[in-house]
Design a protein around this motif. Structure first.
Motif, short mmCIF file in Angstrom:
data_model
loop_
_atom_site.label_atom_id
_atom_site.label_comp_id
_atom_site.label_asym_id
_atom_site.label_seq_id
_atom_site.Cartn_x
_atom_site.Cartn_y
_atom_site.Cartn_z
N GLU A 75 -2.48 11.00 -16.43
CA GLU A 75 -1.01 11.02 -16.54
C GLU A 75 -0.36 10.85 -15.16
OE1 GLU A 75 2.56 14.09 -17.84
OE2 GLU A 75 0.48 14.60 -18.30
N LEU A 76 -0.86 11.59 -14.17
CA LEU A 76 -0.31 11.49 -12.83
C LEU A 76 -0.55 10.11 -12.24
CD1 LEU A 76 1.13 12.80 -10.46
CD2 LEU A 76 -1.09 13.65 -9.68
N LYS A 77 -1.73 9.56 -12.45
CA LYS A 77 -2.04 8.21 -11.95
C LYS A 77 -1.08 7.19 -12.55
CE LYS A 77 -5.72 4.79 -11.72
NZ LYS A 77 -7.06 4.42 -12.16
N SER A 78 -0.79 7.34 -13.83
CA SER A 78 0.14 6.44 -14.51
C SER A 78 1.55 6.54 -13.92
CB SER A 78 0.16 6.75 -16.00
OG SER A 78 1.09 5.96 -16.67
N GLU A 79 2.00 7.77 -13.63
CA GLU A 79 3.32 7.96 -13.04
C GLU A 79 3.39 7.36 -11.63
OE1 GLU A 79 4.16 12.14 -13.15
OE2 GLU A 79 4.08 12.21 -15.34
N VAL A 130 -4.08 9.47 0.42
CA VAL A 130 -4.01 10.36 -0.74
C VAL A 130 -2.55 10.42 -1.21
CG1 VAL A 130 -4.36 12.71 -1.58
CG2 VAL A 130 -5.97 11.73 0.07
N VAL A 131 -2.33 10.07 -2.48
CA VAL A 131 -0.96 10.03 -3.02
C VAL A 131 -0.73 11.05 -4.13
CG1 VAL A 131 -0.53 7.63 -2.36
CG2 VAL A 131 -1.58 8.12 -4.56
N GLY A 132 -1.76 11.83 -4.47
CA GLY A 132 -1.58 12.83 -5.51
C GLY A 132 -2.78 13.75 -5.63
N SER A 133 -2.55 14.88 -6.26
CA SER A 133 -3.60 15.86 -6.53
C SER A 133 -3.49 16.28 -7.99
CB SER A 133 -3.43 17.06 -5.60
OG SER A 133 -4.40 18.04 -5.88
N CYS A 134 -4.64 16.44 -8.65
CA CYS A 134 -4.61 16.77 -10.07
C CYS A 134 -5.82 17.62 -10.42
CB CYS A 134 -4.56 15.49 -10.90
SG CYS A 134 -5.90 14.34 -10.54
N ALA A 135 -5.94 17.94 -11.69
CA ALA A 135 -7.05 18.75 -12.22
C ALA A 135 -7.17 20.07 -11.46
CB ALA A 135 -8.36 17.97 -12.18
N GLY A 136 -6.05 20.71 -11.25
CA GLY A 136 -6.06 22.00 -10.58
C GLY A 136 -6.53 21.93 -9.14
N GLY A 137 -6.31 20.78 -8.48
CA GLY A 137 -6.72 20.62 -7.10
C GLY A 137 -8.16 20.17 -6.94
N GLN A 138 -8.86 19.90 -8.04
CA GLN A 138 -10.26 19.46 -7.98
C GLN A 138 -10.40 17.96 -7.74
OE1 GLN A 138 -12.89 21.68 -8.14
NE2 GLN A 138 -11.20 23.13 -7.97
N LYS A 139 -9.35 17.20 -8.02
CA LYS A 139 -9.37 15.74 -7.87
C LYS A 139 -8.16 15.31 -7.04
CE LYS A 139 -12.64 14.95 -11.03
NZ LYS A 139 -13.84 14.21 -10.88
N LYS A 140 -8.26 14.12 -6.48
CA LYS A 140 -7.13 13.52 -5.77
C LYS A 140 -7.04 12.06 -6.15
CE LYS A 140 -9.91 12.85 -1.61
NZ LYS A 140 -10.10 13.23 -0.21
N ILE A 141 -5.85 11.52 -6.01
CA ILE A 141 -5.61 10.12 -6.30
C ILE A 141 -5.36 9.42 -4.99
CG2 ILE A 141 -4.14 8.45 -7.51
CD1 ILE A 141 -3.56 10.69 -9.56
#
Length: 73
Positions: A25-29, A57-68
């Motif tokens: 979802e964040l990657k899509s946004e 790095v343009v985003g963080s997701c999965a509770g900080g376990q992943k980054k975009i």
């Protein structure tokens, strides 16, 4: 000056909520925002937070376990 302080405090409280967001979802946004700025050739990739990346790095997701990460070109 008070609106700026309020916005800063609000951002601090919202940061953990952004990190908990679903990665797809964040990657899509982020993809939609990049396209709205007219950027044509780029890649977005979801990687582990511990992974070394030469990209921005343009985003963080999965509770900080992943980054975009963003790569132009």
């Amino acid at each position: 000056m008070k609106p700026i302080l309020f916005a800063a405090v609000l951002t601090l409280f919202a940061a953990p909520a952004w990190a908990a967001k679903d990665c797809a979802e964040l990657k899509s946004e982020i993809d939609a925002k990049i396209q709205s700025h007219g950027v044509a050739k780029y890649t977005l990739e979801i990687v582990d937070t511990a992974a070394e990346a030469e990209s921005k790095v343009v985003g963080s997701c999965a509770g900080g376990q992943k980054k975009i990460v963003y790569r132009r070109g």
